[in-house]
Design a protein around this motif. Structure first.
Motif, short mmCIF file in Angstrom:
data_model
loop_
_atom_site.label_atom_id
_atom_site.label_comp_id
_atom_site.label_asym_id
_atom_site.label_seq_id
_atom_site.Cartn_x
_atom_site.Cartn_y
_atom_site.Cartn_z
N HIS A 123 -8.12 -0.12 0.01
CA HIS A 123 -7.53 1.21 0.15
C HIS A 123 -7.83 1.80 1.51
O HIS A 123 -6.97 2.35 2.18
CB HIS A 123 -8.09 2.15 -0.93
N ASN B 101 2.02 2.81 -3.15
CA ASN B 101 1.07 3.67 -3.86
C ASN B 101 1.28 5.15 -3.59
O ASN B 101 0.91 5.99 -4.39
CB ASN B 101 -0.37 3.32 -3.47
N VAL C 3 0.83 -1.20 0.00
CA VAL C 3 0.00 0.00 0.00
C VAL C 3 0.87 1.26 0.00
O VAL C 3 0.60 2.23 -0.72
CB VAL C 3 -0.94 0.00 1.22
N LEU D 238 -2.52 8.63 0.63
CA LEU D 238 -3.19 7.38 0.23
C LEU D 238 -4.67 7.62 -0.05
O LEU D 238 -5.23 7.07 -1.00
CB LEU D 238 -3.03 6.31 1.32
N SER E 225 -6.51 7.02 -3.65
CA SER E 225 -7.63 6.09 -3.70
C SER E 225 -8.82 6.72 -4.41
O SER E 225 -9.44 6.12 -5.31
CB SER E 225 -8.03 5.67 -2.28
#
Lengths: 255, 255, 255, 255, 255
Positions: free
Chosen positions: A138, A64, A61, A206, A210
């Motif tokens: 997410h 990202n 994650v 994040l 998302s």
């Protein structure tokens, strides 16, 4: 690649180092045991809070927040409109030959389903379920990051309390008092830095990514369904354009 | 068994002990009276906040954060599809012979009701009420845990205030001042550790488990109703699959 | 009577006293002027925040956290089913003779209305308005308690600031400094204890009781309307049972 | 131009300077390195939290808190009513000649679309999408500002911790201790001032402006649609008047 | 007049003064420069946060927390029922003669509109828009008050930081240290007092009054519409009574 994440992290560390070097030695601030306690304790508490699998999945994650292919919403619309034109002219099966143009796995899957003749309702259901699961994943990643950000300062304070208690219990040497307190405060500094430079801001990033990724996937679903139902390419374009600001739309048309 | 909960707790304590041992004696940090005050005071305040029955019931709830049979969502779907096939072939009464295959009490109850010929509306009502009550119980357990997590640092500070006041009121001996303050701070350390390693993270874990358990039970209700209405096993499977990510679905089909 | 509220309060005080006695004299912690300032100041601020009538009405609300007749939901259902049977057999007017069995004023009122032949819509409207007003009253009581809980630590700190300023302004005698600071901290201790043992937990308990009381009253309304519409007693029972967990339901049936 | 934003900022700085000058030298409070650390660190963390493009776009957003043409809602209504009258008399195409009267780009675009004979649904869709994107942009600007406001005090504390640790580690010279601590506290002061005078209040102001601007644009959309559908000018006026308080309405009519 | 607001403010100040006088001189706590900094800085930040017009309008809003004619909901219902009877007997135009009985401007306006034969939809629209604007105005007043309450302690701390830095930078005279620190803490005390006695509680009171005032106006709208539609006075009364608790209703009927 999101340059801002890396840039922000580096600049944040540079600013702190700069402030340190101007007035003293940075060596004083390197205390592996303190870093170990704050990071370790925070990580341990996060393990109590989330299933192990999700905590380990955080590494993927975090990537990202640094790297992500900025999928151009304009390119995606252009591609879908092109597909709509071809499907109109030669039938939806013709899209199979153009599949190599599609790099996004989600879009590829969707078009394959349409080509395979999946019922529109089922196609929408499959793609929306996948999207919902992506969103869940997410959200979980973001909330683990936020938990890290909430626990790091607390564990910094726990370290400082441990250091203070040890120091206060042995004040035979008043000269060591200053240094002892300095060391005790380092965990609080570590905890604050981790929370306010890394964890909490990264949770924010994040969340932004998302939102972007989900919006583009919603556009893909709408596009595939519109192509499948045999809509006129102009109408497909109009539908997809509703996802972007009119100002942007016109810019595209001029091109 | 959720290894992460136990692992996290042990690691958290190990990290703190490690930090202590590196610089001093862990004996200084063992103060039963302080532990007694923080835990006792927090517990007393929780009793003012929740009915006694719920507080006592917390023990059973906490177990969920450590042990829980990970009910496989795939196994449950496979079982329900098998049941759907048998019910299709031999009628719903035939399921009675396969009841021993079902270990989950909730699912067993539901199938028994279907076999007994309960009206679909009533069956759904009974099972959803039971699920709603399960959810309520989970929520209450989680919120008691959160209350513990919110009150522990406050009671840690109350202990520190008591210690500080006692120490300050009798500063005839400046040498004892350091030790007195060290002892006073121990309750704050205890309160912080309890909140940030045990209570708050455990409340998070309880929330995660609850979500999982409720999702699988919702799938069960949908499955039983689908079987009862005589749906084709393929349709039962398709309906249940909507609960899991398409990526997972395909993996299953390959098996 | 809710033993947990009283027990929690007593235990909380005992734990603090125990911690004090172990290390010093409890007399040091008795400072009427400090208690006066914290309680008085908090109360004054609550008066600025709420109408006087509501603040004075808090006394009645607090009683609910200690005493309350635990209205058995099972007994209420049993009573309503009995009434439904009688109304079925002898007409709704027959219920007038059984009115003395009903102790709850809300239920009594509702049945009286039904016996008097009030229109179902009007009856529901009257009872739901009364329930809504009860809920409003409960919510207000809870929120006043929460305001007390939020303001008490602030006023504790105000007291400590006053004490600190007075002490610091007259440091001619360093010996008195310790005692002065000890006294200054007492208001913070008082404020923390009030908030974390009494006010905030009690607000939580009030919320729990309110939820319970409202749930049982909603059940009463549903029961009366069902009786009035001449429902079969079995159906009345089934409808009311949806308020309680199926596990509990079966236990009742066995009796 | 919103005089209050500038006035507030200047007054806030003047009040602080006044308090400083009354008791000491303002030079002590000028520490570029501290300002550099707090602003730089906060900015770096914001870059980790938001895409670079949005952070750079903040400059344009901030301008909104200072300058903005106060679009009179009354003038806009009067203009739309005048347009409605002309469109009624001479047809909607006649509006093209009056386009130079319109200075607001959003309104101009909308009227152009109406004159071009765009379908009402499409017109509404285009204008509402544009409005939604404006709102998104406003929200993002506000939330970046709030992030600045939340991170500035944290970075102020990080600076103070760095200063404290450096000072405590080198207490050979007790005379320098006071000055060292003073310098350490300056970053906390900077962080507090930035958050409580600039960032958080400005986020509030941005929110207010956004609300105002969006309300006036919603009125424009309603007006254009009403004109396009050929409504009687009196009805156009009545519809638009529902956006403003009746008291204001009557004032307008008297004019 | 709401006696509790004034009483609370006076009592709060008295309690603090009492605590001061018991242990020292209140003169020490009178520091105009500190009050100037905290109030001025908070006010400046509020100006950055809200349009100047709204900040200046706060004076009128604050009055609501002290004075307000307690509009009796019972009297309003009685008045509306009387009007309904007269309108039934002599037609709605007859109400014009009774207009002087109505003191509330909102109600007067509404009845005038009804007498003037305004369409029910328009009448409702006009009155509800006015109510919505009243609510907006109330909410804004409350939120400005809350902003004051949130910023005052922050500015108190800013003042203390300024004082501490000045004091620490010039510790040539250790005797002055105590007094310097005392003075520095006074701004924190001022900020806490303002927030916890004046601003935050007053924001709460404004919210309570707003709720009350809006509820009574909603009742008025319902009453006027009911009269205008020619409802039977008994039905008007029943409709309006749904706004008050049944227990209160019966009390009224007995009168």
């Amino acid at each position: 690649m999101d340059i801002a994440t890396l840039l922000g992290l580096i600049l944040g560390v540079v600013f702190v180092l700069f402030a340190i070097v101007m007035k003293g030695s940075p060596l004083l601030f390197l205390d592996p045991a303190s870093a170990f306690l704050v990071l370790g304790g925070t990580g341990a508490a996060v393990c109590v809070s989330y299933p192990l699998r999700d905590v380990l999945g955080l590494v993927g994650v975090v990537k990202n927040a640094f790297f992500y292919k900025e999928e151009s919403i304009h390119d995606t619309i252009a591609l879908l409109v092109r597909f709509a034109e071809r499907a109109r002219r030669e039938g939806i099966l013709a899209l199979e030959k153009q599949m190599e143009e599609v790099t996004d796995m989600f879009l590829k899957n969707g078009i394959q389903l349409a080509v395979d003749g999946t019922e529109p309702e089922l196609l929408r259901d499959i793609m929306e379920t996948e999207l919902r699961h992506l969103e869940e994943r997410h959200k979980k990643g973001k909330s683990i990051m936020e938990t890290f950000g909430a626990l790091a300062p607390a564990w910094g304070m726990i370290g400082t309390l441990v250091g203070l208690i040890l120091m206060l219990a042995s004040i035979e040497d008043p000269d060591a008092l200053g240094l002892g307190m300095a060391l005790a405060l380092i965990t609080t500094l570590y905890g604050s830095l981790m929370a306010n430079l890394v964890f909490t801001p990264m949770a924010g990033k994040l969340g932004m990514k998302s939102k972007q990724e989900i919006q583009i996937r919603e556009l893909m679903i709408m596009g595939i369904l519109s192509i499948q139902s045999g809509d006129n390419p102009r109408i497909v374009e109009q539908k997809l354009n509703s996802f972007i600001a009119p100002k942007m739309r016109r810019m595209k048309e001029e091109r």
